[in-house]
Design an enzyme around this catalytic site. Structure first.
Site, PDB file in Angstrom:
ATOM      1  CE1 TYR A   1      -4.071 -17.122  30.418  1.00  9.90           C
ATOM      2  CE2 TYR A   1      -4.484 -14.821  29.890  1.00  9.90           C
ATOM      3  CZ  TYR A   1      -4.901 -16.026  30.429  1.00  9.90           C
ATOM      4  OH  TYR A   1      -6.159 -16.125  30.994  1.00  9.90           O
TER       5      TYR A   1
ATOM      6  N   GLY B   1     -11.275 -15.597  35.723  1.00  5.74           N
ATOM      7  CA  GLY B   1     -10.356 -14.487  35.956  1.00  5.74           C
ATOM      8  C   GLY B   1     -10.347 -13.488  34.820  1.00  5.74           C
ATOM      9  CG  ASP B   2      -9.130 -14.662  30.996  1.00  4.36           C
ATOM     10  OD1 ASP B   2      -8.106 -14.031  30.712  1.00  4.36           O
ATOM     11  OD2 ASP B   2      -9.149 -15.876  31.196  1.00  4.36           O
ATOM     12  CB  CYS B   3     -15.308 -13.170  33.215  1.00  3.21           C
ATOM     13  SG  CYS B   3     -16.925 -12.379  33.370  1.00  3.21           S
TER      14      CYS B   3
ATOM     15  CB  VAL C   1     -13.294  -8.379  30.602  1.00  2.00           C
ATOM     16  CG1 VAL C   1     -14.330  -7.661  29.739  1.00  2.00           C
ATOM     17  CG2 VAL C   1     -12.224  -8.994  29.721  1.00  2.00           C
TER      18      VAL C   1
END
Length: 455
Positions: free
Chosen positions: A142, A253-255, A258
């Site tokens: 980030y 996007g994080d999901c 992961v």
């Protein structure tokens, strides 16, 4: 690919995300800006912290390698709780925060704060070994210094070949290392990384980035259009599950990153992993997005936020009265709720000392508790009467009470003050013990007996 048996190690920059919800039905008299009447506030770990929270929710063992600082950093650590294990990076400043002002399902304004950054200093000596033992590593960049740390970059380049490395890049972050098995920019990031060329063909963007970074593969995510993955020479477009109109895509996007990393750890090839990542990210958005992982801020009447010890210090500083009670609170029932409400009426803030699972087992036997202390703590914190909860491992909370020094210690009237060891501790610090009448007919043991009889 060999299946790795180890935790998902998330490496990157954490943020504190705050959503302020309200209604905007009028504008400022002195400016053409909406006035938002605030109804609620929610907080959650952001950045790499959100990725770690999503992984923990997927029942993965998770280690988060990051740096935190200031009150925002302490809030992130508290929100992560015991679901995620932390490993530190050198850090300076206040953990960045992002506050979204939302009304009618739309974000009207985002306010950013905090100048904290991961420094370029050496790593904890145990961190390279932790990375080598991972089931997979996800870099969640980030742009706050984590991927610029030269020691961390060297450790990532030296990962064993059988540890999948997924890199979620950021325009202000470090360039992905060539060791990465899969780099997963979104379309806007891919355009920025390539200088704006081939905007109309995500596959060409992905191939250009593959050549530039020398990594194992690139997957460009396309929002509702899915993703294009280019592991060396193979290209495919993967569709996404449609989300309801107006769905909040925050965290998708994080999901995706992961789930893709976890799939690689389970032996999937890049196309299979990206396909699963797209599928699960679509479900994530359709079911509410990052808001599912948010916690409501306590109401002002609850005495504010913070740990139990911060609450105690604040109440003392403001000249208020601190009330503390304790117990197992297994199978929360109306008797518990009424005791807590009466306790809260005795002062300006209520702290609950909660027996840990091991402590309950020593007191109640091997068959208890029925609910783990993390979930019991969450339930108690959701009650309006409770300001803060602190978990203890001992058989009695005497050590906690020495630190908290409450003005009032509350127990049910089935106890005798003369036999309570906590009463002596509280009295020594100038407090008093109050026994609150219980509601007849309610107890966890009685509920269990009724359930067994019914079965």
């Amino acid at each position: 690919m060999t299946v790795r048996r180890g935790p998902l190690v998330v490496v990157g920059d954490v943020l504190l995300d705050v959503d302020v919800h309200g209604s905007a039905r009028r504008t400022c008299p002195d400016a053409s800006a909406p006035v938002v009447d605030v109804a609620s506030r929610e907080r959650r770990p952001g950045g790499a912290g959100l990725a770690a929270s999503i992984a923990a929710r997927a029942n993965a063992e998770v280690v988060l390698v990051t740096g935190v600082g200031g009150q925002a950093g302490a809030d992130v650590v508290r929100l992560l709780g015991d679901r995620v294990r932390l490993a530190g990076l050198p850090f300076s400043g206040e953990t960045p925060g992002k506050t979204r002002i939302r009304s009618g399902g739309r974000t009207l304004l985002r306010a950013d704060s905090g100048d904290g950054r991961v420094l370029d200093g050496p790593l904890d000596p145990e961190l390279p070994g932790l990375l080598r033992s991972a089931g997979a590593v996800l870099v969640s960049d980030y742009g706050r210094g984590a991927t610029a740390n030269p020691f961390l970059r060297r450790a990532l380049r030296q990962l064993p070949a059988d540890v999948p490395l997924v890199w979620d890049p950021h325009p202000r972050g470090g360039v992905p290392v060539g060791r990465a098995d899969l780099v997963v920019p979104d379309l806007a990031e891919a355009v920025a990384f390539t200088g704006g060329s081939d905007v109309d063909d995500p596959a060409l963007l992905a191939r250009a980035l593959l050549r530039r970074w020398g990594c194992g593969g690139v997957a460009v995510t396309l929002g509702a259009a899915g993703a294009v993955v280019v592991p060396q020479a193979v290209t495919g477009r993967i569709p996404v599950q449609p989300a309801p109109p107006g769905a909040d895509a925050c965290g998708s996007g994080d999901c995706f990153a992961v789930i893709t990393a976890l799939a690689l750890a389970d032996g999937a090839d890049p196309v299979e992993a990206v396909t699963e990542g797209v599928r699960r990210a679509g479900r994530f958005v359709a079911s509410g997005g990052a808001a599912q992982l948010s916690e409501p801020e306590p109401r002002p009447g609850n005495g504010g936020t913070g740990t139990a010890f911060e609450v105690a210090e604040r109440v003392r500083r403001d000249g208020g009265r601190l009330v503390v009670t304790g117990g197992c609170f297994d199978l929360l029932h109306p008797g518990h709720v009424r005791l807590l409400e009466r306790a809260r009426e005795l002062g300006d803030a209520l702290v609950v000392c909660l027996n840990s699972d091991d402590s309950v087992r020593r007191i109640k036997g091997a068959h208890r508790p029925l609910v783990g202390h993390a979930d019991r703590k969450r339930l108690l914190e959701a009650l309006e009467s409770v300001t803060a909860v602190v978990v203890f491992d001992e058989s009695s909370p005497c050590a906690l009470l020495e630190r908290l020094r409450p003005d009032v210690w509350v127990k049910g009237d089935d106890y005798d003050v003369a036999t309570l060891p906590e009463a002596e501790v509280v009295h020594r610090h100038g407090g008093r013990t109050v026994l609150v009448p219980q509601i007849a007919g309610y107890s966890t043991s009685r509920l269990l007996t009724s359930l067994r009889s019914a079965g």
